[in-house]
Scaffold this active site. Sequence first.
Site, mmCIF file in Angstrom:
data_model
loop_
_atom_site.group_PDB
_atom_site.id
_atom_site.type_symbol
_atom_site.label_atom_id
_atom_site.label_comp_id
_atom_site.label_asym_id
_atom_site.label_seq_id
_atom_site.Cartn_x
_atom_site.Cartn_y
_atom_site.Cartn_z
ATOM 1 N N TYR A 50 -8.903 14.962 -36.039
ATOM 2 C CA TYR A 50 -8.438 15.075 -34.658
ATOM 3 C C TYR A 50 -7.771 13.771 -34.209
ATOM 4 O O TYR A 50 -6.799 13.794 -33.437
ATOM 5 C CB TYR A 50 -9.607 15.404 -33.733
ATOM 6 C CG TYR A 50 -9.865 16.887 -33.585
ATOM 7 C CD1 TYR A 50 -9.187 17.630 -32.625
ATOM 8 C CD2 TYR A 50 -10.778 17.549 -34.394
ATOM 9 C CE1 TYR A 50 -9.409 18.986 -32.476
ATOM 10 C CE2 TYR A 50 -11.015 18.907 -34.253
ATOM 11 C CZ TYR A 50 -10.325 19.624 -33.286
ATOM 12 O OH TYR A 50 -10.550 20.975 -33.159
ATOM 13 N N GLU A 104 -0.564 23.258 -36.407
ATOM 14 C CA GLU A 104 -2.018 23.153 -36.379
ATOM 15 C C GLU A 104 -2.511 21.994 -37.239
ATOM 16 O O GLU A 104 -1.830 21.544 -38.169
ATOM 17 C CB GLU A 104 -2.638 24.479 -36.863
ATOM 18 C CG GLU A 104 -4.167 24.511 -36.922
ATOM 19 C CD GLU A 104 -4.854 24.298 -35.581
ATOM 20 O OE1 GLU A 104 -4.627 23.234 -34.961
ATOM 21 O OE2 GLU A 104 -5.636 25.171 -35.165
ATOM 22 N N HIS A 122 -1.870 25.956 -31.076
ATOM 23 C CA HIS A 122 -3.052 26.222 -31.877
ATOM 24 C C HIS A 122 -4.261 25.553 -31.235
ATOM 25 O O HIS A 122 -4.125 24.653 -30.408
ATOM 26 C CB HIS A 122 -2.843 25.710 -33.296
ATOM 27 C CG HIS A 122 -1.578 26.192 -33.934
ATOM 28 N ND1 HIS A 122 -1.504 27.360 -34.661
ATOM 29 C CD2 HIS A 122 -0.316 25.676 -33.924
ATOM 30 C CE1 HIS A 122 -0.262 27.538 -35.082
ATOM 31 N NE2 HIS A 122 0.481 26.528 -34.641
ATOM 32 N N ARG A 181 -18.386 16.503 -41.069
ATOM 33 C CA ARG A 181 -17.522 16.949 -39.974
ATOM 34 C C ARG A 181 -18.347 17.292 -38.738
ATOM 35 O O ARG A 181 -17.950 16.993 -37.615
ATOM 36 C CB ARG A 181 -16.692 18.157 -40.409
ATOM 37 C CG ARG A 181 -15.619 18.546 -39.381
ATOM 38 C CD ARG A 181 -14.605 19.506 -39.984
ATOM 39 N NE ARG A 181 -13.447 19.613 -39.119
ATOM 40 C CZ ARG A 181 -13.257 20.588 -38.229
ATOM 41 N NH1 ARG A 181 -14.149 21.549 -38.118
ATOM 42 N NH2 ARG A 181 -12.172 20.624 -37.484
ATOM 43 N N THR A 194 -3.053 -5.060 -4.294
ATOM 44 C CA THR A 194 -1.689 -5.329 -3.839
ATOM 45 C C THR A 194 -1.126 -6.586 -4.500
ATOM 46 O O THR A 194 0.053 -6.617 -4.860
ATOM 47 C CB THR A 194 -1.650 -5.492 -2.313
ATOM 48 O OG1 THR A 194 -2.573 -6.529 -1.930
ATOM 49 C CG2 THR A 194 -2.013 -4.189 -1.618
ATOM 50 N N GLY A 233 -6.450 27.519 -40.810
ATOM 51 C CA GLY A 233 -5.145 27.104 -41.325
ATOM 52 C C GLY A 233 -4.256 28.275 -41.664
ATOM 53 O O GLY A 233 -4.273 29.329 -41.035
ATOM 54 N N PRO A 256 0.821 -1.210 0.000
ATOM 55 C CA PRO A 256 0.000 0.000 0.000
ATOM 56 C C PRO A 256 0.861 1.267 0.000
ATOM 57 O O PRO A 256 1.993 1.266 0.507
ATOM 58 C CB PRO A 256 -0.810 -0.122 1.304
ATOM 59 C CG PRO A 256 -0.807 -1.578 1.626
ATOM 60 C CD PRO A 256 0.511 -2.092 1.137
ATOM 61 N N ALA A 257 0.336 2.336 -0.608
ATOM 62 C CA ALA A 257 0.985 3.651 -0.633
ATOM 63 C C ALA A 257 2.283 3.667 -1.437
ATOM 64 O O ALA A 257 3.197 4.440 -1.146
ATOM 65 C CB ALA A 257 1.238 4.173 0.788
ATOM 66 N N ARG A 302 2.912 32.529 -36.303
ATOM 67 C CA ARG A 302 2.110 33.182 -35.261
ATOM 68 C C ARG A 302 2.439 32.699 -33.853
ATOM 69 O O ARG A 302 2.317 33.461 -32.900
ATOM 70 C CB ARG A 302 0.619 33.008 -35.558
ATOM 71 C CG ARG A 302 0.123 31.598 -35.792
ATOM 72 C CD ARG A 302 -1.303 31.656 -36.342
ATOM 73 N NE ARG A 302 -1.937 30.365 -36.541
ATOM 74 C CZ ARG A 302 -1.832 29.636 -37.633
ATOM 75 N NH1 ARG A 302 -1.075 30.058 -38.631
ATOM 76 N NH2 ARG A 302 -2.485 28.484 -37.741
ATOM 77 N N ARG A 321 -2.907 29.754 -26.629
ATOM 78 C CA ARG A 321 -2.923 29.861 -28.081
ATOM 79 C C ARG A 321 -2.060 31.056 -28.496
ATOM 80 O O ARG A 321 -1.776 31.955 -27.683
ATOM 81 C CB ARG A 321 -4.348 30.058 -28.594
ATOM 82 C CG ARG A 321 -5.202 28.808 -28.511
ATOM 83 C CD ARG A 321 -6.619 29.078 -28.962
ATOM 84 N NE ARG A 321 -6.689 29.414 -30.374
ATOM 85 C CZ ARG A 321 -7.813 29.754 -30.996
ATOM 86 N NH1 ARG A 321 -8.947 29.824 -30.321
ATOM 87 N NH2 ARG A 321 -7.809 30.045 -32.286
ATOM 88 N N HIS A 322 -1.643 31.063 -29.733
ATOM 89 C CA HIS A 322 -0.937 32.229 -30.264
ATOM 90 C C HIS A 322 -1.825 33.464 -30.139
ATOM 91 O O HIS A 322 -3.049 33.364 -29.983
ATOM 92 C CB HIS A 322 -0.598 31.993 -31.730
ATOM 93 C CG HIS A 322 -1.793 31.592 -32.549
ATOM 94 N ND1 HIS A 322 -2.744 32.495 -32.996
ATOM 95 C CD2 HIS A 322 -2.213 30.382 -32.977
ATOM 96 C CE1 HIS A 322 -3.677 31.870 -33.668
ATOM 97 N NE2 HIS A 322 -3.393 30.577 -33.669
ATOM 98 N N ASN A 355 -7.434 34.731 -38.087
ATOM 99 C CA ASN A 355 -8.510 34.679 -37.097
ATOM 100 C C ASN A 355 -9.524 35.783 -37.349
ATOM 101 O O ASN A 355 -10.736 35.562 -37.299
ATOM 102 C CB ASN A 355 -7.938 34.832 -35.674
ATOM 103 C CG ASN A 355 -7.143 33.635 -35.221
ATOM 104 O OD1 ASN A 355 -6.174 33.776 -34.480
ATOM 105 N ND2 ASN A 355 -7.517 32.443 -35.648
ATOM 106 N N PHE A 408 -18.736 19.214 -45.084
ATOM 107 C CA PHE A 408 -19.071 20.111 -43.977
ATOM 108 C C PHE A 408 -20.066 19.436 -43.035
ATOM 109 O O PHE A 408 -19.923 19.497 -41.812
ATOM 110 C CB PHE A 408 -19.663 21.407 -44.541
ATOM 111 C CG PHE A 408 -19.848 22.492 -43.524
ATOM 112 C CD1 PHE A 408 -18.793 23.322 -43.173
ATOM 113 C CD2 PHE A 408 -21.067 22.688 -42.904
ATOM 114 C CE1 PHE A 408 -18.954 24.322 -42.232
ATOM 115 C CE2 PHE A 408 -21.238 23.681 -41.963
ATOM 116 C CZ PHE A 408 -20.177 24.504 -41.633
#
Length: 634
Positions: A334, A294, A359, A319, A100, A235, A17-18, A274, A222-223, A229, A316
């Site tokens: 991802y 990124e 990113h 995703r 244990t 991208g 234990p521990a 960036r 993040r940058h 942005n 689209f």
Amino acid sequence: MSINAGSRIACVMVGLPATGKTLISQKVARYLTWLGINTKIFNVGNYRRQLHGAHQLHGFFDPHNPQGERSRREAAVEALNDMIYWFEKHQGVVALYDATNSTRSRRTMLLAECKKHNIQVMFIESICEDEALVLHNIMSVKLSSPDYKDMDPEQAVEDFKARIVHYKEAYEPITEEELTYIKLINVGSQVIINHIQGYLQSRIVYYLMNLHIAPRSIFFSRHGESLYNVMGKIGGDSDLSARGKQYAKSLPRLIAASLGDSDQLTVWTSTMKRTIATAEHLKYPKLAWKALDELDAGVCDGMTYEEIEEKYPEDFANRDEDKFNYRYRGGESYRDVVLRLEPVIMELERQQNILIIGHQAILRCIYAYFMNQSHEKLPYIKIPLHTVIQLTPRAYACDEKRFKVDIGAVDTHRPKPKSSAVMTAAEPVAETLTEKTTPPAAPEGAQRPIGDSEKDIATITTTSMSTTTFKDSAFQRNKGFNRLSTEAKDKANPVLENVKALQSALAEIAASDSHIHPASASPPTQIKTTGSESSDSPTKEREGTTPPMSPLQIPSAVGSEPAQTPTLEPSLSIKTKDLLTTPPMARLKADLNLAVEWQEGHEYEKTAGASPRDPIMSPGGRLLPKKKDNWHFP
């Protein structure tokens, strides 16, 4: 991650234990789950509490107590049966059997049962010879256990020490050469491995060799806000905006305040401009990782979400349906990024204080690892601009603090769609730029108290973000206005109002006075505009009839004198066909393109939103036609 269906591994913990067995189990489970491997922990102590109650003093664990021995074995068998059932019914891949397992007889029983069900067994033995480390583990972890709820801390420590003595009486370390095992001595100070085989076992061993329990903090940022942005594009490798540069200058003060007296920090960035520019003013050692670049958006790189939805509507929608697994055409998902970041995670587990300037997608993946977030939630974790996130790993969790620098930035977060239907790319709903130079602030969220270390930083708060999401079209329009002369700016809005009024008047005259103005009553496709040479057009001018009028020549009422033509900028040409068939924003963009000459060099950087580069290459890396008239960015 693709794993052989026959690869089923039971990682059986061994140790007093521990000694950190539960800590190791949770870290391994978190790591494998993050990689996408079906993993589960079976903690025998939890089974023992459910079957026999939590408040058991040290005598219950005395090897000479037959009743206690039977009760503990019952809990062990129950956990084993659940583990085997999970492998069979839930397609489990890796189970961590946390107990244990301190005797050869217990380990032999587990090995035999797993062999019956074609489950590989790898023993993980944790040995802690540092008494101070054991005491620290007792004080920081065991006293918060349900076993010692509402008990005096000093009495609880003495009772747990007595429990360790009971286990030492019967403890038999692993010595069998035929077994597959890894021994961790003093939490990884020394590592012994034996008969490790296969990919999964190798990954687990490599991960365990990089663990340490020294106190540290991991900072994410993040940058600073980039030009892309602001333009709503994904991208690319754009520079920082003016506000992004301001954030870069304020970052050193925030990091210094968060570190306190310590100056031990290493800064990691991606290889993109960036992030490197955001770290420019930090006076700490820096390291640029290609693995931190990124998420690759493939053919969608340098496009807005509106453009992606228009050009690739099916992609689209797909995703939004499964954002974690969706892979951009020619790009990444991802899931791909998680696998790419595995070496980064390994190195993070070895390091002390680290600041990662990265990113959005990259930091989401790393944050999900430390905070044990599922793959379904990972793509929607909110990592706002101009905010520093501090994670401090503890025994079984991570403490989190967020520090918001009081510098505005756009909001690039897109929440999870509420249904599987195709969502508009402007979610969350974007604010439209007005004539004011400062965009309206979003409502403030809940605040947490500001710590003492933050009070002396006047420009730093810990509130939620106060930002505005800009639509790309609104930004383009505002940027076009900035390029006009001051006189044209003042007249731009009245011109648009006049156009709307003239359109309305045109529609009324088309209905009530078509015999006077045949062009107004004709379908849009048959209207003859200036420059048209079609000989068979129904609107061909005939002798003795009134020629078609442009909207700027329409009389205010039938029979009255023609109204005076409003004074407009020469470049803002308005044609009847354009008014009826061309969308308003497309007309406005076309007018602005006529009014503004293209500039390169320094002026190009200010107006086009990118640094000077090859004139036939877009800021996002897309090849463009050689004629500037056909370029698709401002």
